[in-house]
Design a protein around this motif. Sequence first.
Motif, short mmCIF file in Angstrom:
data_model
loop_
_atom_site.label_atom_id
_atom_site.label_comp_id
_atom_site.label_asym_id
_atom_site.label_seq_id
_atom_site.Cartn_x
_atom_site.Cartn_y
_atom_site.Cartn_z
N THR A 72 0.84 -1.21 0.00
CA THR A 72 0.00 0.00 0.00
C THR A 72 0.87 1.25 0.00
OG1 THR A 72 -1.79 -1.13 1.18
CG2 THR A 72 -1.77 1.28 1.26
N TYR A 73 1.92 1.25 0.79
CA TYR A 73 2.78 2.43 0.88
C TYR A 73 3.86 2.44 -0.20
CZ TYR A 73 0.32 3.75 5.02
OH TYR A 73 -0.67 4.16 5.87
N PHE A 74 4.44 1.29 -0.51
CA PHE A 74 5.44 1.25 -1.58
C PHE A 74 4.81 1.61 -2.92
CE2 PHE A 74 7.94 -0.85 -4.89
CZ PHE A 74 9.20 -0.32 -4.62
N SER A 75 3.55 1.22 -3.12
CA SER A 75 2.89 1.49 -4.40
C SER A 75 2.70 2.99 -4.63
CB SER A 75 1.54 0.78 -4.47
OG SER A 75 0.63 1.34 -3.53
N ALA A 76 2.65 3.78 -3.54
CA ALA A 76 2.56 5.23 -3.71
C ALA A 76 3.80 5.75 -4.44
CB ALA A 76 2.42 5.91 -2.35
N PHE A 77 4.96 5.26 -4.02
CA PHE A 77 6.21 5.59 -4.72
C PHE A 77 6.17 5.07 -6.15
CE2 PHE A 77 10.09 3.36 -6.06
CZ PHE A 77 10.93 4.43 -6.32
N TRP A 78 5.71 3.84 -6.33
CA TRP A 78 5.68 3.20 -7.65
C TRP A 78 4.82 3.99 -8.62
CZ3 TRP A 78 8.83 -0.50 -9.24
CH2 TRP A 78 8.53 -1.21 -10.41
N THR B 215 7.54 10.80 -0.42
CA THR B 215 7.46 9.66 -1.34
C THR B 215 8.60 8.67 -1.10
OG1 THR B 215 6.36 11.01 -3.03
CG2 THR B 215 7.44 8.99 -3.78
N ILE B 216 9.80 9.19 -0.86
CA ILE B 216 10.96 8.32 -0.58
C ILE B 216 10.75 7.55 0.73
CG2 ILE B 216 13.41 8.32 0.04
CD1 ILE B 216 13.70 10.71 -1.93
N ILE B 217 10.21 8.24 1.75
CA ILE B 217 9.93 7.57 3.03
C ILE B 217 8.91 6.47 2.84
CG2 ILE B 217 8.87 7.89 5.31
CD1 ILE B 217 10.18 10.67 5.38
N GLU B 218 7.85 6.75 2.07
CA GLU B 218 6.85 5.72 1.80
C GLU B 218 7.47 4.51 1.10
OE1 GLU B 218 2.45 7.49 1.23
OE2 GLU B 218 3.87 8.19 -0.27
N ALA B 219 8.39 4.77 0.16
CA ALA B 219 9.04 3.68 -0.56
C ALA B 219 9.88 2.82 0.39
CB ALA B 219 9.92 4.25 -1.68
N ILE B 220 10.68 3.47 1.24
CA ILE B 220 11.55 2.73 2.16
C ILE B 220 10.73 1.95 3.17
CG2 ILE B 220 13.26 2.99 4.01
CD1 ILE B 220 14.34 5.43 2.44
N VAL B 221 9.76 2.63 3.77
CA VAL B 221 8.92 1.98 4.78
C VAL B 221 8.16 0.81 4.17
CG1 VAL B 221 6.86 2.30 6.22
CG2 VAL B 221 8.69 3.99 6.29
N ILE C 286 -8.71 4.22 5.24
CA ILE C 286 -7.29 3.94 5.01
C ILE C 286 -6.47 4.41 6.21
CG2 ILE C 286 -5.29 4.61 3.61
CD1 ILE C 286 -7.23 4.79 1.22
N GLY C 287 -6.81 5.58 6.74
CA GLY C 287 -6.05 6.13 7.86
C GLY C 287 -6.17 5.30 9.12
N VAL C 288 -7.40 5.00 9.55
CA VAL C 288 -7.57 4.28 10.82
C VAL C 288 -7.06 2.84 10.72
CG1 VAL C 288 -9.45 5.71 11.68
CG2 VAL C 288 -9.99 3.72 10.28
N LEU C 289 -7.26 2.20 9.57
CA LEU C 289 -6.77 0.83 9.41
C LEU C 289 -5.24 0.80 9.36
CD1 LEU C 289 -9.36 -0.61 6.85
CD2 LEU C 289 -9.12 -1.21 9.27
N GLY C 290 -4.63 1.85 8.77
CA GLY C 290 -3.18 1.94 8.76
C GLY C 290 -2.60 2.14 10.14
#
Length: 337
Positions: free
Chosen positions: A27-33, A86-92, A133-137
């Motif tokens: 979910t988070y890596f795909s934001a970078f993708w 975006t970089i943080i989302e990719a790494i995380v 998305i927020g509360v489940l995350g």
Amino acid sequence: MKHTTNSQSYDLAGLYTLSLRMVIGWTYFSAFWRRLILENKLIPDEKGYIGEKFNHFLPNALGIKPIIEYLVTHPDALQRSMMIFTIIEAIVGLFIILGLFTRLMSIGIFSLALGILLGSGWLGTTCLDEWQIGVLGVAGGFVLFLSGSGSYSLDSYLIKKDKAFTRSKWFQWLGSGMLPISRPKVFVLAGSLLIFGLTLYTNQYFHGGVWGTLHNKSVKPKLEISNISLNNLDLKFEVYRTEGADVYGSFLIGIHILDKNGNILKEIDHKELSKFSKDHIQNHYVAKVKPGKHSLVIPLGAKADLNIKIDDILQKDAVHTLKLIDISGIEWTGSIK
């Protein structure tokens, strides 16, 4: 024996959350993708720029509105922030999928999800998408912090290799394995109740979902008119779009200047608004009010000063009311003093 049993329990807990870890990670890596690999959405003034999406959060954000407003009024800082974000989302996301430093990355998941919740939890035209998305995350990040990663992870690989640092307390806090807390039941209960309380509070604050009347600020556009000033040549006012769907703008098809009896002194129709001079629009934020093909387009979160020439109105002392008309038929008025 007790140590071994506890280690096995944590390994099983990490194993059981494997699907959660992989889905949240993607979910988070795909934001970078999506933003850099499939399509570059980090270029200002181009269609799909993520900074404009961020601007949509502004009108009804909870607690972090000053931060958002600072960024959308400072485009360079906004672009840098979007790149860093975006970089943080990719790494995380990638590290969570791989199960490397799982607990540290779960804190990242928790923080990113909390930012989404507070910033955009009020958006969602049908199913309260951003709030969910927020509360489940947030909840998912907390669960992954508790469990760490199990067998199918790099943390587990390092632990089985018996690397010296994996036996240290800092790795237990940031990686996987036994979580070094003395009262786990109290910790889990307290954390779960806090997250549940956050869920109920934000659900009520953004959507009235706990008691009272349900509301959804992503359905109908809403414009706020303020700072109206008048002289012999110009009528100036500020327009700010605070509600409505974030995927398209409010389409302004009419501006009327009325006297106190509601008679039209000057009318600007959709054709004129589609050719409205950009010199007469002063935008405040990254999301810009601008002429479109058939109307004046006002994106969600956009704020601008508009200037209308009124030198063709003979009875300027009769000017009383400003009316804006949306393509949906909704009208907004402001008194001219």
